[in-house]
Every structure is written in structure tokens, then in C-alpha cells.
Design a protein around this motif. Structure first.
Motif, short mmCIF file in Angstrom:
data_model
loop_
_atom_site.label_atom_id
_atom_site.label_comp_id
_atom_site.label_asym_id
_atom_site.label_seq_id
_atom_site.Cartn_x
_atom_site.Cartn_y
_atom_site.Cartn_z
N PRO A 140 -74.83 1.80 -53.77
CA PRO A 140 -75.52 2.70 -54.67
C PRO A 140 -76.67 2.04 -55.42
O PRO A 140 -76.67 0.83 -55.65
CB PRO A 140 -74.43 3.09 -55.66
CG PRO A 140 -73.55 1.87 -55.73
CD PRO A 140 -73.53 1.34 -54.33
N ILE A 141 -77.65 2.88 -55.78
CA ILE A 141 -78.69 2.53 -56.74
C ILE A 141 -78.60 3.58 -57.84
O ILE A 141 -78.53 4.77 -57.56
CB ILE A 141 -80.09 2.55 -56.12
CG1 ILE A 141 -80.19 1.54 -54.97
CG2 ILE A 141 -81.16 2.26 -57.17
CD1 ILE A 141 -81.51 1.60 -54.20
N LEU A 142 -78.61 3.14 -59.09
CA LEU A 142 -78.54 4.08 -60.21
C LEU A 142 -79.76 3.90 -61.10
O LEU A 142 -80.10 2.78 -61.49
CB LEU A 142 -77.26 3.84 -61.03
CG LEU A 142 -76.94 4.91 -62.08
CD1 LEU A 142 -76.47 6.20 -61.40
CD2 LEU A 142 -75.89 4.41 -63.07
N LYS A 143 -80.42 5.01 -61.38
CA LYS A 143 -81.51 5.02 -62.34
C LYS A 143 -81.01 5.63 -63.64
O LYS A 143 -80.48 6.75 -63.64
CB LYS A 143 -82.68 5.87 -61.83
CG LYS A 143 -83.63 5.19 -60.88
CD LYS A 143 -84.82 6.11 -60.61
CE LYS A 143 -85.82 5.48 -59.67
NZ LYS A 143 -86.98 6.40 -59.43
N GLU A 147 -84.42 2.82 -65.86
CA GLU A 147 -83.89 1.49 -65.55
C GLU A 147 -83.12 1.53 -64.23
O GLU A 147 -82.25 2.38 -64.04
CB GLU A 147 -82.96 1.01 -66.67
CG GLU A 147 -82.34 -0.35 -66.41
CD GLU A 147 -81.32 -0.75 -67.47
OE1 GLU A 147 -80.71 -1.83 -67.30
OE2 GLU A 147 -81.13 0.01 -68.44
N HIS A 148 -83.42 0.61 -63.32
CA HIS A 148 -82.76 0.57 -62.03
C HIS A 148 -81.57 -0.39 -62.07
O HIS A 148 -81.69 -1.52 -62.54
CB HIS A 148 -83.74 0.11 -60.93
CG HIS A 148 -84.93 0.99 -60.81
ND1 HIS A 148 -86.07 0.61 -60.14
CD2 HIS A 148 -85.17 2.24 -61.26
CE1 HIS A 148 -86.97 1.59 -60.19
NE2 HIS A 148 -86.44 2.57 -60.87
N MET A 149 -80.45 0.08 -61.56
CA MET A 149 -79.25 -0.76 -61.47
C MET A 149 -78.76 -0.73 -60.03
O MET A 149 -78.81 0.31 -59.38
CB MET A 149 -78.15 -0.24 -62.39
CG MET A 149 -78.53 -0.13 -63.84
SD MET A 149 -77.16 0.55 -64.83
CE MET A 149 -77.96 0.74 -66.43
N VAL A 150 -78.27 -1.88 -59.54
CA VAL A 150 -77.77 -1.97 -58.17
C VAL A 150 -76.44 -2.70 -58.15
O VAL A 150 -76.10 -3.43 -59.09
CB VAL A 150 -78.77 -2.68 -57.24
CG1 VAL A 150 -80.10 -1.94 -57.19
CG2 VAL A 150 -79.00 -4.12 -57.69
N ASP A 151 -75.69 -2.51 -57.05
CA ASP A 151 -74.37 -3.11 -56.83
C ASP A 151 -73.36 -2.42 -57.74
O ASP A 151 -73.48 -2.44 -58.96
CB ASP A 151 -74.39 -4.61 -57.08
CG ASP A 151 -73.05 -5.25 -56.72
OD1 ASP A 151 -72.11 -5.13 -57.53
OD2 ASP A 151 -72.94 -5.83 -55.64
#
Length: 318
Positions: A140-143, A147-151
Motif C-alpha cells: 500500500p501507499i497512503l496519502k 503526506e505519502h506513507m509506504v510499507d
């Protein structure tokens, strides 16, 4: 072996509908199965029981005590979620995902439990056009408000810190160890189970392609070619992780988790903690596949799972 060969031939025949393009899609599909979910997992390209009270005086007393216990737990849960909403009120949360990805479902279980409303963008696993803007090519990638978050594990850790800034370091060793167990062990048991036979592989890819972002031709190619590919990949994974009996390993993992509860409703006690949410999220996509049905029927995990469904509640997806 005849059934396997037949499935592979059928996959090649269907893929041939698209000519050279179909062949490219098939190769890309196989590649994405192996690489495009966080933690480089190929699992998914690869989604309440009430106590019966007796009629004796002691049973009635136990029933009253259980009702009061449930009431306190429900009140605590409501207060927990309300406090989280007051501390963390993002305006725009977008999850880039595959519907059946276990790590994406870990993140969704967290968001659902804390009632953080989010939008979903289903990523096409072949061309990944929905995340072309990102240097990170897995999900997943979460915005969150830009702000971008990964893992999945990092995403959950950052969200938890935002929701509980005063307790961001309070996760105990038991919780940490079981969160690691999910990523390091549980997910590796699932793939050999959901692709254990050709029929189970087809069932899994029917779910994946129905819920994923596929065109009609990609759905047909994905179901048959993907199922054939993952059937053979799962056998390699079985050997890699020293699994001799797929179902036995799945049942053992489920029983291991129930033993870890030590009689508690959840590992977190009255309410789920991050380890509860991680196990629930990973298992949720398989719950109604044959492997998931077998797991619930042959282990003690069903009651905990039902409690988790109730605790997590309705999806916060908008």
C-alpha cells in the motif's frame, strides 16, 4: 499433473486472445504477483459468537457478569475511538491498494477500527498507472493530507503516533513480537494454502480479478494465467519456508495465535491492539475462501475473529 497441465494450457490459450499484447500482459502479471505488494510478498496479488447462558443461579450470575464486562469493554472502545477522532482529524486520506493484498488489508483494518475515513484507489497491477507519480512501486501507499506513507508496518506506526502522540512508544514487547510474527511467519503460511490446488488457485484469482482494477480481457487472462503461475510459485514457497503440509501449517498458526491470547478477548485485553489488527487484516481477504473456511472450521480462531469483526465494525471507506 494432467489437471495442472490443462490449467496451464488453458491459461496460455486465453492469454493468446490478446496476441503479443496478451503475452506481454501475462509476463507483467506474473512479475507483479511476485513484486508489487509491500514486503515483496507474492501471497495475494495477490480479503459473533454469543455465549450461551445456562439456567442455574451461577450461570445467570456469570451471564450478568459477562454482560457487564461486555458493556464496560464497549464503552471503553467507544471512548478510545472518540479520543482518536479528536486527536487525529485528517481532511484527505487516500489508500492506493490491491483489494486482496494482505498488507493493504492490514492498513484498512487499522483505519476502520479508528474510524479514519479514507478513499481507495484500486491500482491496476499490470500497468500501475495509478501510482506512476510515486517512486515507490508497491502497495500500500497512503496519502494523508498530502503526506505519502509506504510499507504497511511503517504506515500503521506513523498513524498510531498521530492518534496517540503521548503514547507513541507504549507498544509492549508482546505486541511488538506478534506484529513481527504476522509479517515474518503468518503471511508466508497463507500463500501455499490459497494456491494449494488448481481449484483453490482458480477460486483465489476469481476473487482477485473480480475485486481488482482489471479490464475484461485482463480479468480473463489474470484468472487463468495468474492461477496457473501462482500454483507453481506456491510450491516453491512451500519448499522455501519448509512447509510440509499446508493446512497443518495454517491450523498451527491459527492455534498459536489463539494460545497467545491466554484467555483474553484480544491480545490487547478488552480492546484490540496493533497485533490483533494486523492478524485480522491479513486474514480478512481469505476468510471466505476455502482455506479460510477450513481454518475457521478446524481451529479455535473463529470466536476471536468474530469478536474482531464486531470491534472493527463497518468500513470507514468513503
Amino acid at each position: 499433473m494432467r489437471r495442472v497441465n490443462g490449467l496451464a494450457v488453458l491459461g496460455r490459450a486465453v492469454a493468446g486472445i490478446g496476441g503479443a499484447t496478451g503475452g506481454a500482459q501475462r509476463r507483467l502479471l506474473h512479475s507483479q504477483i511476485l513484486t508489487s505488494c509491500s514486503h515483496s510478498s507474492p501471497l495475494w496479488f495477490t480479503q459473533p459468537l454469543l455465549d450461551r447462558f445456562g439456567q442455574s443461579r451461577s450461570s445467570r450470575a456469570q451471564g450478568f457478569e459477562a454482560t457487564m464486562h461486555f458493556s464496560v469493554s464497549a464503552t471503553s472502545l467507544a471512548q478510545d475511538i472518540q479520543a482518536a477522532k479528536e486527536k487525529f482529524q485528517p481532511k484527505d486520506v487516500v489508500l492506493y491498494q490491491y483489494e486482496a493484498c494482505p498488507f493493504c488489508n492490514k492498513v484498512k483494518a487499522f483505519l476502520d477500527y479508528y474510524n479514519v475515513q479514507y478513499k481507495v484507489v484500486e491500482v491496476n497491477p499490470i500497468n500501475k498507472k495509478e501510482i506512476k507519480w510515486s517512486d515507490y512501486k508497491k502497495v500500500p501507499i497512503l496519502k494523508v493530507d498530502g503526506e505519502h506513507m509506504v510499507d504497511s508496518s511503517d504506515i500503521i506506526a506513523k498513524l498510531y503516533q498521530k492518534i496517540n502522540p503521548e503514547n507513541s512508544a507504549s507498544k509492549n514487547e508482546e505486541e511488538k513480537n506478534w506484529c513481527r510474527w504476522v509479517d515474518d511467519h503468518l503471511v508466508h503460511v497463507l500463500s501455499p494454502n490459497i494456491y494449494r490446488t488448481t481449484s483453490e488457485a482458480l477460486e483465489s484469482f476469481d476473487y482477485i480479478t473480480t475485486h481488482g482494477n482489471f479490464s475484461f480481457s485482463e480479468r480473463i487472462i489474470g484468472k487463468y494465467a495468474g492461477a496457473a503461475a501462482m500454483y507453481f510459485v506456491s510450491k516453491k514457497l512451500k519448499k522455501k519456508h519448509n512447509i510440509t503440509d499446508e493446512r497443518a501449517a495454517l491450523y498451527e498458526a491459527a492455534e498459536t495465535w489463539v494460545d497467545a491470547l491466554k484467555g483474553r478477548q484480544f491480545l490487547g485485553g478488552l480492546n484490540p491492539n496493533l497485533a490483533d489488527l494486523a492478524v485480522f487484516g491479513v486474514l480478512r481477504p481469505i476468510r471466505h475462501l476455502k482455506s479460510g473456511r477450513d481454518m475457521v472450521e478446524n481451529t479455535r480462531i473463529g470466536e476471536w475473529y468474530a469478536r474482531m469483526e464486531s470491534a472493527v465494525g463497518e468500513s470507514a471507506r468513503i
